[in-house]
Motif scaffolding. Structure first.
Motif, PDB file in Angstrom:
ATOM      1  N   ASP A   1      57.342  43.107 139.193  1.00 55.16           N
ATOM      2  CA  ASP A   1      57.276  44.501 138.239  1.00 55.16           C
ATOM      3  C   ASP A   1      58.018  44.357 137.720  1.00 55.16           C
ATOM      4  N   ASP A   2      59.707  43.189 137.741  1.00 56.70           N
ATOM      5  CA  ASP A   2      60.284  43.321 136.734  1.00 56.70           C
ATOM      6  C   ASP A   2      59.406  42.656 134.751  1.00 56.70           C
TER       7      ASP A   2
ATOM      8  N   THR B   1      64.468  34.637 139.563  1.00 55.42           N
ATOM      9  CA  THR B   1      64.043  33.301 140.672  1.00 55.42           C
ATOM     10  C   THR B   1      63.834  33.451 141.414  1.00 55.42           C
ATOM     11  N   ASP B   2      64.359  34.799 142.229  1.00 55.87           N
ATOM     12  CA  ASP B   2      64.219  34.293 143.522  1.00 55.87           C
ATOM     13  C   ASP B   2      62.508  35.112 143.937  1.00 55.87           C
ATOM     14  N   LYS B   3      62.252  35.620 143.016  1.00 56.87           N
ATOM     15  CA  LYS B   3      60.627  36.347 143.164  1.00 56.87           C
ATOM     16  C   LYS B   3      59.591  35.307 142.688  1.00 56.87           C
ATOM     17  N   MET B   4      60.555  33.803 142.379  1.00 57.85           N
ATOM     18  CA  MET B   4      58.786  33.208 141.945  1.00 57.85           C
ATOM     19  C   MET B   4      57.867  31.943 142.479  1.00 57.85           C
ATOM     20  N   PHE B   5      57.373  32.001 142.939  1.00 60.32           N
ATOM     21  CA  PHE B   5      56.586  31.266 143.797  1.00 60.32           C
ATOM     22  C   PHE B   5      57.266  30.080 143.041  1.00 60.32           C
ATOM     23  N   VAL B   6      55.888  29.655 144.731  1.00 66.78           N
ATOM     24  CA  VAL B   6      56.508  27.567 144.974  1.00 66.78           C
ATOM     25  C   VAL B   6      55.786  27.161 145.189  1.00 66.78           C
ATOM     26  N   ARG B   7      55.361  25.998 144.294  1.00 69.81           N
ATOM     27  CA  ARG B   7      53.934  24.986 144.502  1.00 69.81           C
ATOM     28  C   ARG B   7      55.002  23.983 144.051  1.00 69.81           C
TER      29      ARG B   7
ATOM     30  N   ASN C   1      54.066  33.525 137.389  1.00 66.85           N
ATOM     31  CA  ASN C   1      55.551  34.186 136.963  1.00 66.85           C
ATOM     32  C   ASN C   1      55.694  34.001 135.599  1.00 66.85           C
ATOM     33  N   CYS C   2      56.896  34.393 135.085  1.00 65.85           N
ATOM     34  CA  CYS C   2      57.408  34.750 133.397  1.00 65.85           C
ATOM     35  C   CYS C   2      58.647  34.446 134.001  1.00 65.85           C
ATOM     36  N   GLY C   3      58.757  33.674 133.603  1.00 64.35           N
ATOM     37  CA  GLY C   3      60.785  33.635 133.767  1.00 64.35           C
ATOM     38  C   GLY C   3      61.510  33.378 131.877  1.00 64.35           C
ATOM     39  N   LYS C   4      62.111  33.030 132.050  1.00 63.14           N
ATOM     40  CA  LYS C   4      63.024  32.629 130.826  1.00 63.14           C
ATOM     41  C   LYS C   4      64.277  31.290 131.198  1.00 63.14           C
ATOM     42  N   TRP C   5      63.005  30.266 130.479  1.00 64.61           N
ATOM     43  CA  TRP C   5      63.172  29.115 130.482  1.00 64.61           C
ATOM     44  C   TRP C   5      64.397  28.617 128.904  1.00 64.61           C
ATOM     45  N   THR C   6      65.749  27.807 129.081  1.00 61.37           N
ATOM     46  CA  THR C   6      66.431  27.497 128.048  1.00 61.37           C
ATOM     47  C   THR C   6      65.760  25.907 127.816  1.00 61.37           C
TER      48      THR C   6
END
Length: 397
Positions: free
Chosen positions: A62-63, A68-74, A146-151
């Motif tokens: 929902d964020d 990061t702690d809600k990101m899926f792992v494959r 997911n949609c995280g902010k990558w640098t």
């Protein structure tokens, strides 16, 4: 006096290095292959523990951007434990690299401009659990996204610095993850992308996620990040890139891995490898992240509905909501993406006047006019690319 201070400084520095080393060692041993509940939200769904495959329940997405702690792992192999950022290097080589070059992590950070993008990473098998007949593999529901902010630095800038030949066709990656067999000579996975995708602004060699070092399980200290395509091309624990004069032929580049039939097939059909093609841009899709499925509401109560939509390399043009099983649809408010290849937030509200069981459905349409189908589309042997409409259950009292 000065010598005494220098000796004390040296001793202090030595102790600090030792403490950091011990801490990283303990963290690595404890964190990555032993106790996922310590580094992930408690509601995460563990599909597999060897290798780790962990899904995010949709309501945890929902964020605006995924913590990061809600990101899926494959993962395909074991998470490496011998990670040392101080000694980490990235080598660029391959048939289309006349003069191979190796960079330290510090050199990458200091030599090239940094960029930050919010990028959608989605497992190619997200939604596989709805395939019938079932397809083999982790039975992902809708939360392998997911949609995280990558640098990081742009892959394009690094390749231009190295210098590549005109015959370059593909860029493949290699990481340091360990094969499940324990054989150090076996490569776990090595996929890649065509040059056109590799040279996009948003294709990064990343060293930060959400403003911090990339967590070990997500690829520390260096990861290739390619938004909008199957997340399997975003190689973790990155230490080598190969610029090829042909389509990359690393492990899991060959069908049926991350491939679908060139032409539609009947469910359950065996498809020859030569009749399959590599998955590239992901299809248009959306999820409702609020309310949580199973919510109980009062009749006549305003129900706020929100979520995200994305469309691979494209923008999402429209998101619609239905509360009558797709008979009628209403437009939701759709926000612009923060940058290209980010997902887009949507929101609306609905009122259900009569008591009973309802479903809220969501349907997104991309800028080329393609919409999500009502049912599972395009059965394929490995269960990829299910972008059927997402729906949640609501009970009105």
């Amino acid at each position: 006096m000065m010598k005494c201070i220098n000796r004390m400084s040296l001793l202090h520095l030595t102790m600090m290095v030792a403490l950091i080393s011990i801490s990283q060692s303990l963290f690595s041993q404890y964190d990555v292959n032993e106790a996922p509940t310590e580094w992930k939200n408690k509601e995460m769904i563990v599909h597999n523990d060897r290798p780790w495959n962990i899904e995010t329940p949709v309501h945890l997405l929902d964020d605006p951007f995924t913590p990061t702690d809600k990101m899926f792992v494959r993962n395909n192999g074991l998470v490496p434990t011998d990670l040392n950022a101080e000694e980490w290097t990235l080598t660029i080589e391959g048939e289309s690299v006349p003069n191979p070059k190796t960079y330290t992590l510090a050199e990458l950070k200091s030599k090239f401009k940094h960029y930050t993008y919010a990028l959608v990473l989605e497992c190619g098998g997200n939604g596989r659990s709805e395939m019938n007949p079932p397809a083999t593999g982790n039975q992902w529901s809708y939360g392998a996204v997911n949609c995280g902010k990558w640098t990081g630095v742009r892959l394009r800038d690094v390749l231009e610095d190295v210098g590549i030949s005109d015959d370059a066709v593909y860029v493949g990656y290699y990481g340091t993850d360990k094969h499940l067999s324990g054989d150090p000579k076996k490569v776990v996975i090595s996929r890649g992308v065509p040059m056109e995708k590799a040279m996009e602004d948003e294709t990064l060699i990343a060293f930060e996620l959400n403003g911090e070092e990339i967590p070990i399980v997500h690829g520390y200290p260096l990861r290739l990040v390619v938004g909008g395509w199957p997340a399997s091309v975003s190689g973790k624990w990155l230490n080598k890139l190969v610029v090829r004069n042909k389509i990359h032929d690393g492990p899991k580049m060959e069908a049926p891995s991350y491939s679908v039939p060139k032409n539609p097939v009947a469910p359950g059909t065996e498809v020859a490898k030569e009749d399959m093609m590599i998955i590239e841009s992901m299809p248009v899709k959306s999820v409702i992240t609020y309310p949580k499925t199973g919510a109980m509401v009062k009749s006549g109560q305003e129900i706020k509905v929100r979520g995200h939509a994305w469309a691979g390399d494209l923008k999402v043009a429209k998101v619609e909501i239905s509360t009558d099983y797709g008979q009628t649809w209403e437009d939701a408010n759709l926000k612009e993406p923060i940058n290209r290849l980010s997902w887009q937030d949507f929101n609306t509200s609905v009122v259900l006047k009569e008591p009973g069981y309802y479903e809220i459905w969501v349907r997104a349409t991309d800028e080329n006019g393609k919409s999500q189908p009502m049912v599972v589309p395009g059965w394929n042997p490995r269960g990829y690319l299910n972008n059927a409409t997402h729906r949640i259950a609501i009970k009105v009292e």
